[in-house]
Structure formats: structure tokens, C-alpha cells
Design a protein around this motif. Structure first.
Motif, PDB file in Angstrom:
ATOM      1  N   GLY A 167       0.783  -1.231   0.000  1.00  0.00           N
ATOM      2  CA  GLY A 167       0.000   0.000   0.000  1.00  0.00           C
ATOM      3  C   GLY A 167       0.811   1.276   0.000  1.00  0.00           C
ATOM      4  O   GLY A 167       0.259   2.368   0.185  1.00  0.00           O
ATOM      5  N   SER A 168       2.126   1.177  -0.218  1.00  0.00           N
ATOM      6  CA  SER A 168       2.996   2.365  -0.272  1.00  0.00           C
ATOM      7  C   SER A 168       2.819   3.259   0.953  1.00  0.00           C
ATOM      8  O   SER A 168       2.796   4.488   0.853  1.00  0.00           O
ATOM      9  CB  SER A 168       2.716   3.175  -1.550  1.00  0.00           C
ATOM     10  N   ASN A 169       2.708   2.620   2.112  1.00  0.00           N
ATOM     11  CA  ASN A 169       2.446   3.375   3.344  1.00  0.00           C
ATOM     12  C   ASN A 169       3.694   3.578   4.200  1.00  0.00           C
ATOM     13  O   ASN A 169       3.607   4.011   5.349  1.00  0.00           O
ATOM     14  CB  ASN A 169       1.369   2.663   4.164  1.00  0.00           C
ATOM     15  N   GLY A 170       4.860   3.248   3.653  1.00  0.00           N
ATOM     16  CA  GLY A 170       6.104   3.432   4.390  1.00  0.00           C
ATOM     17  C   GLY A 170       6.520   2.225   5.206  1.00  0.00           C
ATOM     18  O   GLY A 170       7.501   2.300   5.961  1.00  0.00           O
ATOM     19  N   HIS A 171       5.817   1.096   5.032  1.00  0.00           N
ATOM     20  CA  HIS A 171       6.122  -0.113   5.796  1.00  0.00           C
ATOM     21  C   HIS A 171       6.104  -1.334   4.878  1.00  0.00           C
ATOM     22  O   HIS A 171       5.417  -1.355   3.862  1.00  0.00           O
ATOM     23  CB  HIS A 171       5.106  -0.321   6.917  1.00  0.00           C
ATOM     24  N   TYR A 172       6.859  -2.352   5.298  1.00  0.00           N
ATOM     25  CA  TYR A 172       6.827  -3.622   4.582  1.00  0.00           C
ATOM     26  C   TYR A 172       5.677  -4.513   5.046  1.00  0.00           C
ATOM     27  O   TYR A 172       5.202  -5.359   4.295  1.00  0.00           O
ATOM     28  CB  TYR A 172       8.137  -4.398   4.813  1.00  0.00           C
ATOM     29  N   ILE A 182      13.395   0.314   9.291  1.00  0.00           N
ATOM     30  CA  ILE A 182      14.475   1.152   9.816  1.00  0.00           C
ATOM     31  C   ILE A 182      15.783   0.870   9.090  1.00  0.00           C
ATOM     32  O   ILE A 182      16.521   1.790   8.715  1.00  0.00           O
ATOM     33  CB  ILE A 182      14.616   0.938  11.333  1.00  0.00           C
ATOM     34  N   ARG A 183      16.068  -0.406   8.858  1.00  0.00           N
ATOM     35  CA  ARG A 183      17.325  -0.736   8.187  1.00  0.00           C
ATOM     36  C   ARG A 183      17.321  -0.246   6.742  1.00  0.00           C
ATOM     37  O   ARG A 183      18.332   0.261   6.248  1.00  0.00           O
ATOM     38  CB  ARG A 183      17.589  -2.242   8.251  1.00  0.00           C
ATOM     39  N   THR A 184      16.201  -0.369   6.057  1.00  0.00           N
ATOM     40  CA  THR A 184      16.125   0.124   4.678  1.00  0.00           C
ATOM     41  C   THR A 184      16.296   1.641   4.631  1.00  0.00           C
ATOM     42  O   THR A 184      16.973   2.168   3.744  1.00  0.00           O
ATOM     43  CB  THR A 184      14.800  -0.295   4.029  1.00  0.00           C
ATOM     44  N   ALA A 185      15.717   2.345   5.589  1.00  0.00           N
ATOM     45  CA  ALA A 185      15.844   3.809   5.606  1.00  0.00           C
ATOM     46  C   ALA A 185      17.303   4.237   5.692  1.00  0.00           C
ATOM     47  O   ALA A 185      17.728   5.182   5.019  1.00  0.00           O
ATOM     48  CB  ALA A 185      15.057   4.383   6.781  1.00  0.00           C
ATOM     49  N   THR A 186      18.088   3.545   6.511  1.00  0.00           N
ATOM     50  CA  THR A 186      19.502   3.924   6.630  1.00  0.00           C
ATOM     51  C   THR A 186      20.297   3.486   5.410  1.00  0.00           C
ATOM     52  O   THR A 186      21.274   4.137   5.036  1.00  0.00           O
ATOM     53  CB  THR A 186      20.130   3.324   7.904  1.00  0.00           C
ATOM     54  N   ILE A 187      19.876   2.409   4.762  1.00  0.00           N
ATOM     55  CA  ILE A 187      20.605   1.914   3.586  1.00  0.00           C
ATOM     56  C   ILE A 187      20.400   2.810   2.368  1.00  0.00           C
ATOM     57  O   ILE A 187      21.239   2.860   1.477  1.00  0.00           O
ATOM     58  CB  ILE A 187      20.142   0.484   3.269  1.00  0.00           C
ATOM     59  N   ILE A 188      19.276   3.503   2.317  1.00  0.00           N
ATOM     60  CA  ILE A 188      19.024   4.384   1.177  1.00  0.00           C
ATOM     61  C   ILE A 188      20.152   5.410   1.032  1.00  0.00           C
ATOM     62  O   ILE A 188      20.502   5.808  -0.085  1.00  0.00           O
ATOM     63  CB  ILE A 188      17.639   5.054   1.307  1.00  0.00           C
ATOM     64  N   SER A 189      20.740   5.817   2.152  1.00  0.00           N
ATOM     65  CA  SER A 189      21.844   6.775   2.073  1.00  0.00           C
ATOM     66  C   SER A 189      23.034   6.184   1.329  1.00  0.00           C
ATOM     67  O   SER A 189      23.758   6.899   0.625  1.00  0.00           O
ATOM     68  CB  SER A 189      22.278   7.228   3.475  1.00  0.00           C
ATOM     69  N   PRO A 206       8.774   6.148  -5.239  1.00  0.00           N
ATOM     70  CA  PRO A 206       8.013   6.872  -4.212  1.00  0.00           C
ATOM     71  C   PRO A 206       7.742   6.056  -2.954  1.00  0.00           C
ATOM     72  O   PRO A 206       7.663   6.623  -1.852  1.00  0.00           O
ATOM     73  CB  PRO A 206       6.712   7.239  -4.931  1.00  0.00           C
ATOM     74  N   ALA A 207       7.582   4.744  -3.080  1.00  0.00           N
ATOM     75  CA  ALA A 207       7.308   3.936  -1.891  1.00  0.00           C
ATOM     76  C   ALA A 207       8.535   3.859  -0.989  1.00  0.00           C
ATOM     77  O   ALA A 207       8.426   3.948   0.240  1.00  0.00           O
ATOM     78  CB  ALA A 207       6.849   2.541  -2.299  1.00  0.00           C
ATOM     79  N   LEU A 208       9.711   3.681  -1.583  1.00  0.00           N
ATOM     80  CA  LEU A 208      10.950   3.696  -0.800  1.00  0.00           C
ATOM     81  C   LEU A 208      11.161   5.071  -0.165  1.00  0.00           C
ATOM     82  O   LEU A 208      11.593   5.168   0.995  1.00  0.00           O
ATOM     83  CB  LEU A 208      12.143   3.340  -1.687  1.00  0.00           C
ATOM     84  N   TRP A 209      10.877   6.103  -0.914  1.00  0.00           N
ATOM     85  CA  TRP A 209      11.064   7.466  -0.394  1.00  0.00           C
ATOM     86  C   TRP A 209      10.099   7.752   0.752  1.00  0.00           C
ATOM     87  O   TRP A 209      10.454   8.417   1.724  1.00  0.00           O
ATOM     88  CB  TRP A 209      10.894   8.486  -1.509  1.00  0.00           C
ATOM     89  N   LEU A 211       8.977   5.513   2.835  1.00  0.00           N
ATOM     90  CA  LEU A 211       9.554   4.821   3.991  1.00  0.00           C
ATOM     91  C   LEU A 211      10.641   5.678   4.630  1.00  0.00           C
ATOM     92  O   LEU A 211      10.647   5.896   5.850  1.00  0.00           O
ATOM     93  CB  LEU A 211      10.123   3.469   3.550  1.00  0.00           C
ATOM     94  N   LYS A 212      11.561   6.177   3.817  1.00  0.00           N
ATOM     95  CA  LYS A 212      12.680   6.982   4.316  1.00  0.00           C
ATOM     96  C   LYS A 212      12.189   8.225   5.054  1.00  0.00           C
ATOM     97  O   LYS A 212      12.614   8.511   6.182  1.00  0.00           O
ATOM     98  CB  LYS A 212      13.576   7.387   3.144  1.00  0.00           C
ATOM     99  N   THR A 213      11.285   8.961   4.439  1.00  0.00           N
ATOM    100  CA  THR A 213      10.828  10.217   5.041  1.00  0.00           C
ATOM    101  C   THR A 213       9.961   9.974   6.277  1.00  0.00           C
ATOM    102  O   THR A 213       9.958  10.781   7.204  1.00  0.00           O
ATOM    103  CB  THR A 213      10.069  11.079   4.013  1.00  0.00           C
ATOM    104  N   SER A 214       9.244   8.852   6.293  1.00  0.00           N
ATOM    105  CA  SER A 214       8.428   8.524   7.465  1.00  0.00           C
ATOM    106  C   SER A 214       9.312   8.254   8.673  1.00  0.00           C
ATOM    107  O   SER A 214       9.039   8.731   9.783  1.00  0.00           O
ATOM    108  CB  SER A 214       7.546   7.300   7.183  1.00  0.00           C
ATOM    109  N   ILE A 215      10.377   7.485   8.469  1.00  0.00           N
ATOM    110  CA  ILE A 215      11.319   7.200   9.559  1.00  0.00           C
ATOM    111  C   ILE A 215      11.969   8.509  10.024  1.00  0.00           C
ATOM    112  O   ILE A 215      12.074   8.784  11.231  1.00  0.00           O
ATOM    113  CB  ILE A 215      12.411   6.217   9.102  1.00  0.00           C
ATOM    114  N   GLU A 216      12.400   9.314   9.086  1.00  0.00           N
ATOM    115  CA  GLU A 216      13.135  10.538   9.417  1.00  0.00           C
ATOM    116  C   GLU A 216      12.262  11.602  10.060  1.00  0.00           C
ATOM    117  O   GLU A 216      12.780  12.587  10.585  1.00  0.00           O
ATOM    118  CB  GLU A 216      13.808  11.089   8.159  1.00  0.00           C
ATOM    119  N   ALA A 217      10.944  11.395  10.058  1.00  0.00           N
ATOM    120  CA  ALA A 217      10.027  12.358  10.682  1.00  0.00           C
ATOM    121  C   ALA A 217       9.632  11.957  12.108  1.00  0.00           C
ATOM    122  O   ALA A 217       8.934  12.722  12.784  1.00  0.00           O
ATOM    123  CB  ALA A 217       8.769  12.507   9.827  1.00  0.00           C
ATOM    124  N   ILE A 218      10.048  10.796  12.571  1.00  0.00           N
ATOM    125  CA  ILE A 218       9.707  10.362  13.930  1.00  0.00           C
ATOM    126  C   ILE A 218      10.371  11.326  14.924  1.00  0.00           C
ATOM    127  O   ILE A 218      11.585  11.506  14.902  1.00  0.00           O
ATOM    128  CB  ILE A 218      10.173   8.914  14.175  1.00  0.00           C
TER     129      ILE A 218
END
Length: 243
Positions: A167-172, A182-189, A206-209, A211-218
Motif C-alpha cells: 500500500g505504499s504506506n512506508g512499511h513492509y 528502519i534498516r532500509t531507511a539507513t541503507i538508502i543513504s 516513491p514507496a521507498l522514499w 519509507l525513508k521520510t516517514s522514519i526521518e520524521a519520527i
């Protein structure tokens, strides 16, 4: 500070491992960079529990006293004063994820998460083994070309598809924040270090992005990344490996 580990797999501590994580304090003992400790640090900050990054006074001695001769090591002090020590970054991450509810609640969920983690591990290992040991610029350029043309696109394609299917909601996995996210968010860098936003970006994945932006907004993760400690570790990381 040197972390002395005189007992490694101590059965008398078994019950303490099941203690409530929010009643404990934590230390990550490492070598002055984010490195392979960055996901553990992310987990601790996202869980919003008290933790410290400890740079040992004598790193060689700290490594010698760790379970397998390597850092990082996690030190947890429970509410009753029991001290638990855990070695190996992958084991540390999985332990913290389970303690704070960022893992599966049944075998199906754990297996789904483990598959993502295993694939992500394989991806980052290719980068470490094939690139960071090279000193010759021409050889590095050749490896980067292979990453950009084959390895990163393949990784991004499969992970984007998994996230879109959810559903492209930032989660697997459902709407649950997990170690896989969390691990994918750090690996994107790492991916964007080699390819910029040519492969992984808001428009192309966009789905990976998301995920990344959702983690970085916590909020607690945002607060951690604003600390002087994080900034110093991130700067050293960039000096050593570029990202």
C-alpha cells in the motif's frame, strides 16, 4: 572506558533478557563513527529510551574483552541493576527490535521481516566487500559503475515492489514499524551516495522514499539526529566512507 565482559552466554541472566526495555538504560560501545551501529542507535532513539554512545578509552582492549573480538557491543542495565552485554550488530538490532516491538508478533511476520533483512544485508555486504577495500580510483570507478547499472537498480526494484504491494504506506508489513523499515531507511543513504537520485528518489521510487521520510520524521529520531553526538559521528562517518 573499557567494557569488560567476563561472562558471555550466562544462563543465570536469561530472565533479565525479558525485562521491559523502557525500564532499562543502554550504551552502545563503538569506535567513534555511526558505522554498523547506526541501526541500533536509530532503534534506541525511535524507542525513546535513555542511551549513550560510549567511545572506549582503549579500543583494542574493548575489542579483546568483547565476545568475538569486535565492536559494537550493546550494554543494557535493567531496573534491578543486572548488566547484559550483546555483541554483533545484527544480533543487537534484532534484540532491540524485539524488545521494543519493532519485530514480528508471529512466525509469519518474523519470517517476512527476516527475508527483507537478509536481502538488505547481502546488498550492503556487496558495497563493503567490493568498494571500501579498494584504493585505486580506476578500480573504484569500475565498481561504482556496476553498482549503478546493476546492483542498486535490482535492489530498489524489488524493495519498491514489496512496499507498493503493502500500500505504499512506508512499511513492509501492514502498518507496523519494523526493523526492516528502519534498516532500509539507513541503507538508502548508501544507494544515493553512489547513484545520487538517479535510481532512488521521490519520483522514481516513491514507496521507498515514503519509507525513508516517514522514519526521518519520527520526533525522537529527529531529536537524536540533532544532538552533538550524532552530528560528530555522522561527520566522522562521512570523512571515512563518504556518507
Amino acid at each position: 572506558m573499557v567494557l569488560s565482559l567476563t561472562k558471555h552466554f550466562d544462563p543465570t541472566q536469561a530472565a533479565a533478557y525479558n525485562s521491559t526495555g523502557t525500564s532499562s538504560t543502554f550504551e552502545i560501545h563503538y569506535v567513534g563513527v555511526l558505522g554498523v551501529a547506526q541501526n541500533a542507535l536509530a532503534l534506541l532513539s525511535i524507542a525513546d529510551v535513555p542511551f549513550k554512545y560510549v567511545l572506549p578509552d582503549n579500543q583494542d582492549e574493548a575489542k579483546k574483552n568483547s565476545t568475538f573480538g569486535f565492536l559494537p557491543v550493546l550494554k543494557e542495565t535493567t531496573a534491578d541493576g543486572t548488566v547484559l552485554t550483546i555483541a554483533e550488530s545484527d544480533a543487537i538490532e534484532r534484540y532491540l527490535a524485539k524488545k521494543f516491538g519493532f519485530y514480528g508478533s508471529n512466525l509469519f511476520e518474523e519470517t517476512a521481516i527476516d527475508q527483507v533483512l537478509a536481502n538488505t544485508n547481502a546488498f550492503i555486504e556487496q558495497i563493503h566487500f567490493k568498494f571500501f577495500g579498494l584504493k585505486d580510483p580506476a578500480a573504484q570507478a569500475e565498481v561504482i559503475q556496476a553498482f549503478v547499472s546493476t546492483i542498486i537498480p535490482k535492489w530498489a526494484k524489488h524493495h519498491e515492489a514489496l512496499l507498493v504491494a503493502n500500500g505504499s504506506n512506508g512499511h513492509y508489513l501492514g502498518d507496523k514499524l519494523t526493523l526492516a523499515d528502519i534498516r532500509t531507511a539507513t541503507i538508502i543513504s548508501a544507494a544515493t551516495f553512489f547513484s545520487g537520485e538517479e535510481i532512488v528518489s521521490e519520483t522514481k521510487t516513491p514507496a521507498l522514499w515514503k519509507l525513508k521520510t516517514s522514519i526521518e520524521a519520527i520526533p525522537s529520531y529527529v531529536a537524536w539526529r540533532k544532538t552533538d553526538t550524532y552530528k560528530a559521528l555522522a561527520l566522522k562517518n562521512k570523512e571515512l566512507i563518504g556518507f
